[in-house]
Design an enzyme around this catalytic site. Structure first.
Site, short mmCIF file in Angstrom:
data_model
loop_
_atom_site.label_atom_id
_atom_site.label_comp_id
_atom_site.label_asym_id
_atom_site.label_seq_id
_atom_site.Cartn_x
_atom_site.Cartn_y
_atom_site.Cartn_z
N ASP A 142 90.65 -6.63 19.71
CA ASP A 142 89.32 -6.12 20.06
C ASP A 142 88.24 -7.20 19.96
O ASP A 142 87.17 -6.98 19.37
CB ASP A 142 88.92 -4.96 19.12
CG ASP A 142 90.00 -3.91 18.96
OD1 ASP A 142 90.74 -3.67 19.92
OD2 ASP A 142 90.09 -3.33 17.86
N GLU A 183 88.53 3.72 26.27
CA GLU A 183 87.77 3.15 25.16
C GLU A 183 87.30 1.74 25.52
O GLU A 183 87.48 1.27 26.64
CB GLU A 183 88.64 3.10 23.91
CG GLU A 183 89.89 2.21 24.08
CD GLU A 183 90.84 2.28 22.92
OE1 GLU A 183 90.64 3.11 22.00
OE2 GLU A 183 91.82 1.49 22.91
#
Length: 276
Positions: free
Chosen positions: A10, A169
């Site tokens: 991420d 997401e």
């Protein structure tokens, strides 16, 4: 080759004063149970230096213990604002330098679990040319709102939400030549098909029209689960790089991911070209 040594996912990339920084999730934990964040710096996006831990839940938070995920960074008011997921809430911390140390700004979440109809994770903050800041967040649905000038509170009246086809997401926004590109990850984070798609709008608040040439980042051959990205523009140039994670090679999975960097290019019509 991976940009950072070890398991990191991420990644949020940013450039401040000509220096590049990556703020990742510390990976390698079953169930993504990490409880701290680090930052890495580079002058050339090739050699990266670990600058240390910038937020440790055990020491720095009173309202969350673990699941330190998917952070973001923004600069305004001569301060650096660090937005992060914590136990499926979103918090904000502040520092005088991009390497911290960061201090919890509120003593509570900025956005609380259950407050909206999405999992409250994956914040991203974009500061437009006029100084207005926007926050993007949510798994299952993308929420967008204006941040107030203090950067630690939300203009609730401005809140909108979208669920582009395929959206899961990891939303991220960039602006190029007057157009706003909302990018996101599709499929589940443990799925080998995890990938990145995008839509375009004339406004940072949307609505965003999904492009036809999606996804623009996906796995192939030994590369699996390529997604949850961020993008940086080289200062003063129309030169862009996408920073993302993939399953560690070899034998990686959704809990063991590594951070990579690739050039990201546009065609003459402003479409993002597939990343190779």
């Amino acid at each position: 080759s991976p940009a950072l040594p070890g398991a990191f996912a991420d990644p949020h990339v940013a450039v401040f004063n000509g220096k590049y920084y990556i703020y990742p999730t510390t990976d390698g934990f079953e169930g993504w149970s990490s409880d701290y964040f680090t930052v890495w710096s580079s002058k050339d996006m090739k050699k990266w230096k670990k600058e240390g831990t910038i937020l440790d839940f055990k020491k720095d938070l009173t309202w969350a213990k673990e699941r330190a995920w998917a952070p973001a960074i923004a600069f305004k008011n001569n301060k650096y604002y660090f937005y992060f997921s914590a136990d499926t809430n979103i918090g904000v911390a502040v520092a005088d330098k991009p390497t911290g140390p960061f201090k919890d700004a509120l003593g509570k979440p900025l956005i609380t679990k259950g407050q909206y109809q999405a999992q409250i994770i994956d914040p991203m903050v974009f500061v437009d040319d006029d100084g207005q800041a926007y926050i993007y967040f949510g798994q299952g649905r993308c929420y967008i709102a204006k941040l107030n000038p203090d950067m630690i509170s939300i203009n609730e009246a401005s809140m909108v939400s979208y669920k582009p086809e395929g959206y899961n997401e990891g939303s991220f926004l960039i602006k190029r030549k007057g157009k706003y590109y909302l990018m996101w990850s599709e499929y589940a984070k443990r799925d080998t098909r995890y990938s990145v798609a995008y839509g375009v709008s004339d406004s940072p608040m949307g609505p965003f029209v999904k492009a036809q040439n999606n996804p623009i980042l996906k796995g192939h051959d030994e590369v699996k689960g390529a997604g949850h990205h961020s993008v940086v523009q080289v200062p003063g140039k129309d030169e862009w790089y996408i920073v993302y994670h993939r399953f560690i090679i070899p034998n990686g999975n959704g809990y063991n991911r590594e951070t990579c960097i690739s050039p990201m290019r546009f065609d003459a019509d402003g479409n993002i070209l597939p990343v190779s």
